[in-house]
Scaffold this motif. Sequence first.
Motif, mmCIF file in Angstrom:
data_model
loop_
_atom_site.group_PDB
_atom_site.id
_atom_site.type_symbol
_atom_site.label_atom_id
_atom_site.label_comp_id
_atom_site.label_asym_id
_atom_site.label_seq_id
_atom_site.Cartn_x
_atom_site.Cartn_y
_atom_site.Cartn_z
ATOM 1 N N ASN A 113 -4.554 31.236 -6.406
ATOM 2 C CA ASN A 113 -4.441 31.365 -4.947
ATOM 3 C C ASN A 113 -4.387 32.790 -4.447
ATOM 4 N N LEU A 114 -4.482 33.729 -5.354
ATOM 5 C CA LEU A 114 -4.360 35.144 -5.002
ATOM 6 C C LEU A 114 -5.486 35.548 -4.047
ATOM 7 N N PRO A 115 -5.134 36.089 -2.867
ATOM 8 C CA PRO A 115 -6.205 36.541 -1.975
ATOM 9 C C PRO A 115 -6.887 37.796 -2.531
ATOM 10 N N CYS A 116 -8.096 38.028 -2.046
ATOM 11 C CA CYS A 116 -8.926 39.129 -2.535
ATOM 12 C C CYS A 116 -9.360 39.994 -1.354
ATOM 13 N N LEU A 117 -9.270 41.317 -1.517
ATOM 14 C CA LEU A 117 -9.749 42.260 -0.496
ATOM 15 C C LEU A 117 -10.867 43.099 -1.104
ATOM 16 N N ILE A 118 -11.998 43.135 -0.415
ATOM 17 C CA ILE A 118 -13.183 43.824 -0.920
ATOM 18 C C ILE A 118 -13.503 45.047 -0.059
ATOM 19 N N PRO A 119 -13.266 46.268 -0.585
ATOM 20 C CA PRO A 119 -13.747 47.456 0.127
ATOM 21 C C PRO A 119 -15.206 47.699 -0.287
ATOM 22 N N CYS A 120 -16.102 47.856 0.670
ATOM 23 C CA CYS A 120 -17.524 48.064 0.338
ATOM 24 C C CYS A 120 -18.254 48.654 1.535
ATOM 25 N N ALA A 121 -19.487 49.114 1.289
ATOM 26 C CA ALA A 121 -20.334 49.538 2.411
ATOM 27 C C ALA A 121 -20.866 48.281 3.098
ATOM 28 N N ILE A 122 -21.159 48.422 4.384
ATOM 29 C CA ILE A 122 -21.472 47.230 5.181
ATOM 30 C C ILE A 122 -22.777 46.546 4.779
ATOM 31 N N ASP A 123 -23.641 47.237 4.006
ATOM 32 C CA ASP A 123 -24.879 46.576 3.554
ATOM 33 C C ASP A 123 -24.604 45.451 2.564
ATOM 34 N N GLN A 124 -23.397 45.419 1.994
ATOM 35 C CA GLN A 124 -23.042 44.348 1.061
ATOM 36 C C GLN A 124 -22.503 43.108 1.773
ATOM 37 N N ASP A 125 -22.359 43.193 3.083
ATOM 38 C CA ASP A 125 -21.784 42.083 3.846
ATOM 39 C C ASP A 125 -22.498 40.737 3.614
ATOM 40 N N PRO A 126 -23.852 40.709 3.504
ATOM 41 C CA PRO A 126 -24.509 39.405 3.308
ATOM 42 C C PRO A 126 -23.982 38.625 2.103
ATOM 43 N N TYR A 127 -23.734 39.314 0.980
ATOM 44 C CA TYR A 127 -23.192 38.635 -0.194
ATOM 45 C C TYR A 127 -21.876 37.927 0.130
ATOM 46 N N PHE A 128 -21.046 38.626 0.913
ATOM 47 C CA PHE A 128 -19.695 38.109 1.091
ATOM 48 C C PHE A 128 -19.599 37.149 2.271
ATOM 49 N N ARG A 129 -20.572 37.225 3.180
ATOM 50 C CA ARG A 129 -20.716 36.178 4.191
ATOM 51 C C ARG A 129 -20.988 34.847 3.474
ATOM 52 N N MET A 130 -21.925 34.892 2.524
ATOM 53 C CA MET A 130 -22.229 33.700 1.737
ATOM 54 C C MET A 130 -20.984 33.248 0.971
ATOM 55 N N THR A 131 -20.294 34.204 0.339
ATOM 56 C CA THR A 131 -19.106 33.887 -0.449
ATOM 57 C C THR A 131 -18.035 33.235 0.415
ATOM 58 N N ARG A 132 -17.841 33.768 1.631
ATOM 59 C CA ARG A 132 -16.811 33.227 2.524
ATOM 60 C C ARG A 132 -17.168 31.810 2.982
ATOM 61 N N ASP A 133 -18.464 31.517 3.069
ATOM 62 C CA ASP A 133 -18.863 30.150 3.413
ATOM 63 C C ASP A 133 -18.464 29.141 2.334
ATOM 64 N N VAL A 134 -18.644 29.526 1.075
ATOM 65 C CA VAL A 134 -18.409 28.548 0.001
ATOM 66 C C VAL A 134 -16.957 28.543 -0.492
ATOM 67 N N ALA A 135 -16.219 29.647 -0.288
ATOM 68 C CA ALA A 135 -14.874 29.775 -0.867
ATOM 69 C C ALA A 135 -13.971 28.571 -0.565
ATOM 70 N N PRO A 136 -13.851 28.146 0.707
ATOM 71 C CA PRO A 136 -12.929 27.029 0.975
ATOM 72 C C PRO A 136 -13.369 25.735 0.293
ATOM 73 N N LYS A 137 -14.697 25.546 0.164
ATOM 74 C CA LYS A 137 -15.200 24.344 -0.515
ATOM 75 C C LYS A 137 -14.846 24.354 -1.996
ATOM 76 N N MET A 138 -14.570 25.534 -2.536
ATOM 77 C CA MET A 138 -14.180 25.633 -3.943
ATOM 78 C C MET A 138 -12.665 25.737 -4.092
ATOM 79 N N GLY A 139 -11.944 25.663 -2.973
ATOM 80 C CA GLY A 139 -10.483 25.709 -3.035
ATOM 81 C C GLY A 139 -9.910 27.117 -3.112
ATOM 82 N N PHE A 140 -10.710 28.121 -2.749
ATOM 83 C CA PHE A 140 -10.216 29.500 -2.775
ATOM 84 C C PHE A 140 -10.071 30.046 -1.361
ATOM 85 N N HIS A 141 -9.243 31.118 -1.232
ATOM 86 C CA HIS A 141 -9.231 31.882 0.010
ATOM 87 C C HIS A 141 -10.607 32.508 0.226
#
Lengths: 404, 404
Positions: free
Chosen positions: B235-263
């Motif tokens: 259940n440990l939350p995760c914070l990702i520091p990155c340049a904004i061009d990486q946002d698409p990866y994590f937009r996708m990740t944030r969509d699926v995270a709750p379906k997998m039971g993660f923050h």
Amino acid sequence: MTATTESEKKKREEEEEPEQVVNPWEVSAKGKIDYDKLIDRFGCQKLDEALISRLEQLTSRTPHVFLRRGVFFAHRDFAEILDAYERGDKFYLYTGRGPSSEALHLGHLIPFMFTKYLQDVFKVPLVIQLTDDEKFFWKNLTIEECRRLARENAKDIIACGFDISKTFIFSDFNYVGGSFYKNMCEVGKRVTYNQAVGIFGFAGEDHIGKVSFPPVQAVPSFPSSFPHLFSGKENLPCLIPCAIDQDPYFRMTRDVAPKMGFHKPALIESLFFPALQGETGKMSASDPNSAIYVTDSAKDIKNKVNKHAFSGGQDSIEKHRQLGANLEVDIPVKYLTFFLEDDDELEHIKKEYGEGRMLTGEVKQRLVQVLTELVERHRRARASVTEEMVDAFMAIRPLPHMFS
Amino acid sequence: MTATTESEKKKREEEEEPEQVVNPWEVSAKGKIDYDKLIDRFGCQKLDEALISRLEQLTSRTPHVFLRRGVFFAHRDFAEILDAYERGDKFYLYTGRGPSSEALHLGHLIPFMFTKYLQDVFKVPLVIQLTDDEKFFWKNLTIEECRRLARENAKDIIACGFDISKTFIFSDFNYVGGSFYKNMCEVGKRVTYNQAVGIFGFAGEDHIGKVSFPPVQAVPSFPSSFPHLFSGKENLPCLIPCAIDQDPYFRMTRDVAPKMGFHKPALIESLFFPALQGETGKMSASDPNSAIYVTDSAKDIKNKVNKHAFSGGQDSIEKHRQLGANLEVDIPVKYLTFFLEDDDELEHIKKEYGEGRMLTGEVKQRLVQVLTELVERHRRARASVTEEMVDAFMAIRPLPHMFS
């Protein structure tokens, strides 16, 4: 060409020629599968008498019943494997299974029974892939359920009698990583999405897990995917015994293999084991009466064969005595062709039944006997497979005597 | 919607609004990147003064220069990470790098300098992913070359001063497998090809290696991808520091995270470090004069700044004294904004230079001094990074004191 154009093209082809669909996820036909057409469409070769005779000569063993009866009927580069064997060169075998169900049916056993024969006559190492990731992608199952099924299926596979000193069984969820993952990436880099659509018929609505899977089934064809087995043997050829619906994976694999510096894997391919209800495709896990399972009791087998096996016999005894059975559509005779080892007895049954002197009930009785023995033998063998044996077959380890 | 329709839609959007393209593989704009528009299009939030003040209060530390100067300017759910920290709950940091080049430039150092600050103030564990597989997919490099670059880049990252007792660095070719691979499959099963086309702009001619990659960058956001670190802490939350061009990866990740039971992972995102020639995108590895590299000598730095750094000063001294420099386009001032720690001195330079009392040459001289010190410090630190230290940071091991 764009993805849609390609998939539309495929769709059009299927609309034009809808009589049979054969791919790793669907086997269906209006009427019987036309295997000659399949060979032609896939671009593989017919496994002819000359090649089987050569195998017999080289191995000094009667060819397996699945070869004598045309069950394994197609190939790619099998002659080159025999050439290698004749020169005294080594090769290895690769087969696998997608563990989607708890209980295997007789159709599932066929590649493994045949692979055991190949291992016995050629005395070569064997890798068996359990594609639990594939089943996770294609079925509504959790990863843990797929892994459990892989382990249960491994017991049935081990029960087929493989030599532990020459056999490595692995599941993708346990094994993907390292050199195996590197080879997956090497394959993935060489197949465009449009090509994958052309080979596998993926649609835009399919998830990217499916799109990422073909390299997973491709790479056991390459020795370097198994550094614990084949380190320093990166040139070892590979022979894949499988049902012909798996051909698309290996067509793709054969395209990329030379670009990666590997031999194209050779293939020896079987037709599908027919459903009890008749020869229109593979057996279906959703209809338990369409197949004989290795978990069926003697009583189950008797009931299924007597009630559900499609008969080519005539409606009345009088008509049957007069016309004889239609062996072309008769499932009991088909099943005996797969599993009755005695060539003379099979010929006798086909003659007597085909000419009306033998009745459906008599043929079914003999089939019940053959299948009950087969299933009982399998059940006894499986009961003796312990968890420790599964661990031992699946241990990532060298096989020091794999060629002796 | 089919793949092509989706990608055509994207293409149309780009044709309609071609002034800036920002994705993990391309950053380009006519004129300056409009970051407000980017925040709006991506759907992230502006990192405002209130949030930075709250961070300052909670950590009792002056916010990092990259926060004070708006270098990290956008976020997703950063407030929730601060809430967790305030409650005394734990979280972890995840950042990474695609190792495509031997030598890092100053822009590459920014996320790592900032991540080190976050690790220092929050005292939390950090995972650093080296996506050598991504670089293999996107560049004309061999796997071995990508792995070598990953290891070389790891030395530069270690030189940024991370705490080995809290930091796990891994390369995908070394680490993919096990729970990490399982999570990749869980993500892959939840993203359709059409969705991937919408997010990343894949075309049918792209290879399936590329299509299979986004889950690899997604899963370090999930604690269970690191059983040796976070077993029992799913259940440990995760914070990702990155340049904004990486946002698409994590937009996708944030969509699926709750379906997998993660923050959903939280993000804190930076703008791009401008090229010496001016602020129209990221620096380019193909033009060595567009960037200051950590391998540049003092002489190189002096030459590059003096010859290539775009100046907002006026053409003649007379005009400059009269009008002052245009700070909006002046690269020396931009670079000082990133790297000159002293707020008073920076304000002084901006005032004097902007009002024409200070000349371009003087500002460039100060910048050369600042960058030479930074690069020299980095070079000394990197020279002390041994192969053993790389092995130690990359060892798959528990981090027993990661929260203390």
